[in-house]
Design a protein around this motif. Structure first.
Motif, short mmCIF file in Angstrom:
data_model
loop_
_atom_site.label_atom_id
_atom_site.label_comp_id
_atom_site.label_asym_id
_atom_site.label_seq_id
_atom_site.Cartn_x
_atom_site.Cartn_y
_atom_site.Cartn_z
N GLY A 326 82.48 -15.34 65.84
CA GLY A 326 83.75 -14.65 65.66
C GLY A 326 84.66 -14.71 66.87
O GLY A 326 85.67 -14.01 66.93
N SER A 327 84.34 -15.58 67.82
CA SER A 327 85.14 -15.66 69.04
C SER A 327 86.42 -16.46 68.87
O SER A 327 87.30 -16.40 69.72
CB SER A 327 84.30 -16.32 70.16
N HIS A 328 86.53 -17.20 67.79
CA HIS A 328 87.62 -18.15 67.63
C HIS A 328 88.93 -17.48 67.26
O HIS A 328 88.97 -16.38 66.71
CB HIS A 328 87.26 -19.17 66.54
N PHE A 329 90.01 -18.18 67.57
CA PHE A 329 91.37 -17.81 67.18
C PHE A 329 91.95 -19.04 66.47
O PHE A 329 92.19 -20.06 67.09
CB PHE A 329 92.20 -17.46 68.41
N GLY A 330 92.14 -18.95 65.17
CA GLY A 330 92.55 -20.13 64.43
C GLY A 330 91.35 -20.92 63.98
O GLY A 330 90.35 -20.36 63.51
N LYS A 331 91.40 -22.23 64.14
CA LYS A 331 90.40 -23.13 63.54
C LYS A 331 89.42 -23.70 64.56
O LYS A 331 89.76 -23.95 65.71
CB LYS A 331 91.10 -24.27 62.81
N VAL A 332 88.20 -23.99 64.06
CA VAL A 332 87.16 -24.66 64.82
C VAL A 332 86.96 -26.04 64.20
O VAL A 332 86.76 -26.16 62.98
CB VAL A 332 85.83 -23.88 64.80
N VAL A 333 87.03 -27.08 65.02
CA VAL A 333 87.04 -28.47 64.53
C VAL A 333 85.87 -29.25 65.12
O VAL A 333 85.45 -28.99 66.25
CB VAL A 333 88.38 -29.15 64.92
N ILE A 334 85.35 -30.19 64.32
CA ILE A 334 84.35 -31.15 64.79
C ILE A 334 84.98 -32.54 64.74
O ILE A 334 85.43 -32.98 63.70
CB ILE A 334 83.09 -31.12 63.91
#
Length: 338
Positions: A326-334
């Motif tokens: 839950g640390s993200h702001f917006g999107k997480v990408v690979i």
């Protein structure tokens, strides 16, 4: 080619890098070299095996991905070699209403998804990504962006001057913030992090609420909306937050139920829906037609998706765990390939 498989419903630990033969496109199909994929909360549920009864193993996960067309089968006319494309979430939902058959075509759930070096998709299940976006940015669009667009624009008919309440600062909420602002709406957004709220302000949020400091945030929304309530709530929390959202929305307002971040299964009092004459709508991503309409607006306004962090292909498990934190702001990408 290298692909990731979920080999059981054992959670993130079940995600394994394996070799598969490179697929070849048949009539009407397209071979895409995947450049990037992006994670959604739904991917965590799929990894746990609790997404639905239709899951089969092994499964290539993740609905969202973008890449380059490298080969086409006989009869393909919608795209050509060299095009920059993204797959649509429901491969069979082109237009019209969602139905049972279309629901079975969800990438990374009912059928193999995008976490692979190459994928074969039907030409009808692809859209061209906007020219100003990178592959990483294009990969964020199929689920979170289309969901926000469906809620606010397609069904929500958002208008200038309306007050939109957004819960949290994940992918759907940040896209909803961007879409709301280009339509001239006023945005109230919540988070437990003052740092994230400050970033939301930079993106155009008009009012922010730290729900740890203000646990009765629905009352704060009421105060911030001239004691009327929000016109539209984009509800991503589910059972844990829906009762407060029903209080935070104005009489005859709208609540778009999108996520279950705070859990499922709790009882919800239906009386506020009745007494306030509310519209409560379930939003399950959207069609290709919605995706294409959204892309036109993204291109027109040069909207750039907000990416928190990009992980290399070799660290897919770490990307999942980062989203889970839950640390993200917006999107997480690979990033699958450069």
């Amino acid at each position: 080619m290298k692909v990731y498989e979920l080999q059981s419903k054992a959670g993130i630990d079940a995600l394994k890098l394996v070799e598969r033969p490179e697929p070849r496109p048949e009539s009407g199909q397209v071979l895409v070299r995947v450049k990037a994929t992006s994670l959604n909360y739904r991917d965590l549920i799929v990894a746990e095996g609790s997404y639905g009864s239709g899951q089969k193993y092994p499964l290539i996960p993740m609905s969202d991905g973008a890449g380059e067309v490298v080969a086409v089968g006989e009869g393909v006319t919608r795209v050509k070699v060299g095009d920059r494309v993204a797959g649509i979430f429901f491969q069979a939902w082109i237009d019209g209403q969602l139905n049972r058959e279309k629901m079975k075509s969800d990438l990374g759930g009912g059928i193999d998804g995008m976490l692979a070096e190459y994928v074969v998709l039907h030409q009808d299940g692809l859209v061209i990504i906007p020219d100003h976006l990178s592959y990483e940015e294009g990969a964020t669009l199929p689920c979170a962006a289309v969901t926000a667009w469906h809620a606010l624009v397609t069904k929500g008919n958002i208008g200038a001057g309306e007050t939109i309440l957004l819960l949290g600062t994940g992918g759907v909420s940040i896209f909803a913030l961007q879409f709301a602002k280009i339509h001239g709406a006023r945005v109230i957004i919540t988070s437990s992090s003052d740092e994230k709220l400050a970033r939301a302000k930079e993106l155009g949020a008009d009012e922010t609420i730290n729900y740890k400091i203000n646990p009765d945030w629905e009352k704060k929304v009421y105060e911030l909306s001239d004691r009327t309530g929000a016109d539209h709530v984009v509800e991503v929390g589910g059972a844990g937050t829906l009762p407060k959202s029903l209080q935070a929305v104005r009489i005859a307002g709208r609540v778009s139920l999108i996520g279950v971040l705070s859990g499922r299964g709790a009882q919800v009092d239906p009386l506020p829906i009745l007494f306030k004459s509310l519209t409560v709508q379930g939003i399950y991503v959207g069609s290709r037609k919605m995706f294409e309409a959204m892309n036109q607006t993204i291109s027109q306004h040069q909207i750039k998706p907000v990416i928190d962090r990009v992980f290399p292909f070799s660290e897919a498990q770490a990307a999942y765990r980062y989203l889970q934190s839950g640390s993200h702001f917006g999107k997480v990408v690979i990033q699958v390939s450069s």
